[in-house]
Design an enzyme around this catalytic site. Structure first.
Site, PDB file in Angstrom:
ATOM      1  N   PHE A 237      39.296  34.226  36.351  1.00 57.68           N
ATOM      2  CA  PHE A 237      38.128  33.335  36.219  1.00 57.68           C
ATOM      3  C   PHE A 237      38.062  32.291  37.337  1.00 57.68           C
ATOM      4  CE2 PHE A 237      39.730  34.388  31.899  1.00 57.68           C
ATOM      5  CZ  PHE A 237      38.768  35.318  31.563  1.00 57.68           C
TER       6      PHE A 237
ATOM      7  N   GLY B 142      39.846  42.127  36.355  1.00 57.12           N
ATOM      8  CA  GLY B 142      39.214  42.553  35.113  1.00 57.12           C
ATOM      9  C   GLY B 142      37.854  43.192  35.246  1.00 57.12           C
TER      10      GLY B 142
ATOM     11  N   GLN C   3      31.356  42.855  31.689  1.00 58.84           N
ATOM     12  CA  GLN C   3      31.226  41.556  32.332  1.00 58.84           C
ATOM     13  C   GLN C   3      30.233  40.657  31.594  1.00 58.84           C
ATOM     14  OE1 GLN C   3      32.972  40.178  35.242  1.00 58.84           O
ATOM     15  NE2 GLN C   3      34.154  41.685  34.112  1.00 58.84           N
TER      16      GLN C   3
ATOM     17  N   GLU D  49      29.522  36.261  37.921  1.00 60.59           N
ATOM     18  CA  GLU D  49      29.292  34.827  37.754  1.00 60.59           C
ATOM     19  C   GLU D  49      28.000  34.582  36.984  1.00 60.59           C
ATOM     20  OE1 GLU D  49      31.694  33.061  38.757  1.00 60.59           O
ATOM     21  OE2 GLU D  49      32.559  33.891  40.581  1.00 60.59           O
TER      22      GLU D  49
END
Length: 732
Positions: A234, A461, A632, A699
């Site tokens: 992250f 990820g 995601q 994002e």
């Protein structure tokens, strides 16, 4: 030229590394078996500011298994050269571990204990006694003095506000957030003479390589960084943190490999965080909601030794059409460690403020929130006067409103109730810039018809292994199972940081270029080979499918890679693919967009907020892997729920101690907090952005979630909360 068939790209494929992960064969940083590795445990400062008066290591050294305690009194001096290759390095002087007696923040490494076992190192660390000359730290954003601001202006915002029939003056606050990825930050370091190898949790192997090179004053090619799997990041792994240097330092001093793993508490000051903000926004409009002016004043925390900034100003410059804009972005130096990017950096904070303010304006004027946004939709990027490459927000609004049932929303707050629960709906728009950076990838096609593609990328990820294999397979005309994509090694061709939603655009474009070059080499070999069925054909008419080259118009005329290369006595074909990044002077404004919708239920008596459903509609260009995209999007929505309702770091301003530095007290969403989540991707691509036509997704999917929830809470309760996270106390 005949286009290559697209069999893998766009297909909802499972992760190619999934079996390794579910069977435990995927090795994370601390799991690599490096023979003879010692264990190191950091002793961190228990004061928030001051200097080390003395360190007593006798009790620690007396323990069985403890080999050495290193601190500023006995550590070697390190070069700490400037690192110009760092990714947008903060201004200032980076923390230099064990180089002096100064304590700059609570939790700073002040010593490290090395032992033959982890338990001995942990016990030894607990026995190190450090005395300090303590000073009261400055850790309160609202009380500290800010730096000189970074500013932006167009028009005359103050005059525009004075002349606006409708004016609002709003102040929002957002808490500090920590990344709290599943995998703890860990490093194994080993020196072989003057060559250093580290196995590290990092989102940028090249960045860690360059940092260690500059810290220790050794050539870049004397440092190798290996990071094949990252258990979540992250943004926390976008920088080489002090513990990595500590591990390498200890390994060099003891001439043995060393493993160092931060514990969960140390994650809160051993790595960075999303900084807290105080964000004042004044806006003016006409009575139909057309924006006339906006003044934004932002204060954000940074460390006393470095000035961290992020792209928090862009959204306020280009999201909506208005002639007058003024911004002042001030960092506030505090006695804390340096912040770092966290999912949706800058844009998540700005979007929460701007989208909440738009909702407040809509409520004040009695205008539907979607209609208000439509009335302020710009025709171009007014901050640069460039046309948008693609901007399909109107379509996001229309699709989202239809799929979510927005027409069932009641405009009057607190007017829908189900038993004890007040029900509300809210929405917000989101934006994130389409980041691209130079990247390279090496492609090798072997005579047996299989291919290997290498790039020094990371996978924390999102599925980099899988998505890059999809691109390579289609470009080479191979099946997924005959292509191997390798990443996470600084020996591979360099790539940018694995963050900012830039990996697919940057690395993927380099992979595409390299695979195209290899395929074209093979086609050229075939059409010039008298023994090939393709001899004399036009190269542009040849495609490859399933490892077989053939004419697009005459599929029967062709041969396999294997037969072609074997006959020509070629063991392999290879090429270095590259992507140059964005043009020096952009001709378009590149952003990805979303519209996020949320429905909440709020307990009227207790103030508890429950998310009932969330929908995100995304204008993110071409979707390479829909299954990974859904992963995601769901993760981003969950992160947005945490941002809105749960996550916040609590600091004791007396000594700078983080009070809730654990997963029991720093709350993150769990399964019980997660409702029905749905993602929709607008079909299309952005050919101006990059060869793949992608705009970035990871994002974007978090941005807009927090304001959509906050706006839904207002619709449910009539209570406007301007501080994140939204707590039950704020609603009582």
């Amino acid at each position: 030229m005949s286009p290559q068939p697209q069999a893998a790209v766009g297909a909802p494929l499972s992760r190619v590394d999934g079996r390794l992960k579910v069977t435990g064969k995927a090795l994370y940083a601390a799991e690599h078996d490096v023979k003879g590795a010692l264990h190191a445990v950091i002793v961190d400062a228990s004061v928030g500011r001051g200097r080390i008066a003395s360190i007593d290591t006798r009790a620690a050294l007396a323990q069985p298994g403890v080999l050495k305690v290193i601190h500023h009194g006995n550590a070697p001096k390190l070069p700490y050269r400037d690192n110009p290759a760092s990714n947008n390095p903060p201004d200032g002087r980076r923390l230099r571990v064990f180089q002096d007696d100064q304590v700059l923040f609570h939790g700073q490494p002040v010593a490290v204990v090395v032992a033959t076992t982890l338990e001995a190192a942990q016990h030894g660390a607990s026995l190190v006694k450090v005395e300090y000359d303590e000073r009261k730290p400055s850790t309160d954003l609202e009380k500290a003095k800010a730096d000189k601001p970074t500013t932006y202006a167009r028009g005359n915002a103050e005059a525009g506000l004075r002349n606006a029939p409708v004016r609002m003056d709003l102040t929002y606050r957002t808490a500090r957030n920590h990344h709290n990825a599943m995998e703890l930050h860990a490093t194994i370091a080993r020196w072989d003479g003057n060559k250093l190898t580290v196995w590290d949790k990092t989102q940028w192997v090249v960045g860690t390589q360059t940092e260690l090179s500059t810290v220790f004053g050794v050539p870049m090619d004397s440092v190798r960084v290996i990071s094949p799997f990252v258990g979540g990041g992250f943004g926390s792994g976008l920088r080489c943190w002090p513990h990595v240097v500590v591990a390498a330092l200890v390994a060099r001093e003891l001439k043995r490999p060393v493993k160092l793993v931060l514990n969960r508490r140390q994650q809160y000051f051993g790595t960075g965080f999303r900084p807290a903000y105080e964000y004042r926004l004044r806006l003016g409009s006409d009575r139909r909601g057309r924006l006339a002016a906006m003044v934004q004043e932002l204060d954000a925390e940074t460390s006393s030794y470095e000035k961290f900034t992020e792209n928090v100003m862009y959204a306020g410059q280009m999201m909506y059409s208005m002639p007058n804009v003024s911004q002042a972005y001030r960092t506030v130096p505090l006695d804390v460690n340096t912040p770092i990017y966290m999912r949706g950096p800058g844009f998540a904070t700005a979007s929460y403020v701007i989208e909440s303010a738009m909702d407040e304006l809509a409520a004040k004027l009695g205008i539907d929130p979607i209609e208000l946004r439509r009335r302020n939709e710009p025709s171009e990027d007014e901050s640069t006067n460039l046309p948008f490459s693609t901007r399909r927000l109107r379509e996001c609004y229309t699709t989202g409103a239809r799929e979510f049932g927005w027409n069932q929303r009641r405009a009057k707050p607190r007017s829908r109730r189900e038993g004890d629960w007040l029900i509300g709906m809210g929405m917000a728009a989101g934006v994130y810039d389409t980041a691209r950076m130079p990247a390279q990838a090496h492609v090798r096609l072997d005579a047996d018809g299989t291919a290997v593609v290498d790039a020094a990328a990371s996978d924390m990820g999102p599925g980099t292994y899988t998505s890059q294999t999809q691109v390579a397979a289609d470009a080479l005309g191979l099946t997924m199972r005959t292509v191997a994509f390798r990443l996470g090694d600084s020996l591979f061709p360099p790539t940018p940081p694995h963050g900012g939603s830039m990996t697919m655009a940057s690395v993927g474009s380099a992979v595409l270029d390299g695979c195209n070059r290899v395929r074209q080499q093979a086609i050229k070999l075939a059409v010039e080979d008298r023994e090939s069925p393709l001899y004399g054909a036009e190269a542009r008419d040849v495609i490859v499918r399933g490892g077989r080259l053939h004419l697009n118009s005459e599929p029967a005329r062709g041969e396999t890679y294997q037969r072609l290369l074997t006959r020509n006595k070629r063991s392999h074909l290879e090429a270095l693919g590259s992507f140059a990044g964005p043009a020096a002077k952009e001709r378009h404004s590149f952003y990805a967009y979303n519209a996020t919708f949320a429905e909440v239920a709020v307990d009227a008596a207790l103030g508890l907020v429950r998310i009932r459903r969330v929908l995100g509609v995304y204008d993110a260009g071409r979707i390479i892997s829909p299954k990974l995209a859904d992963s995601q999007a769901i993760g981003g929505m969950v992160g947005g729920i945490g941002h809105a309702l749960l996550e916040h770091t609590v600091t004791d301003h007396r000594d700078g101690r983080i009070v809730n530095a654990n997963l029991a007290d720093y709350l993150v969403p769990v399964n019980a907090d997660v409702p029905d989540l749905k993602a929709i991707y607008l079909d299309g691509e952005d050919p101006n952005a990059d060869p793949l036509g992608v705009k970035g997704l990871a994002e974007l999917v978090m941005i807009g979630v927090a304001p959509a929830i906050a706006n839904a809470v207002f619709n449910a309760t009539g209570r406007r909360v301007r501080e994140l996270p939204i707590t039950a106390e704020a609603l009582l």
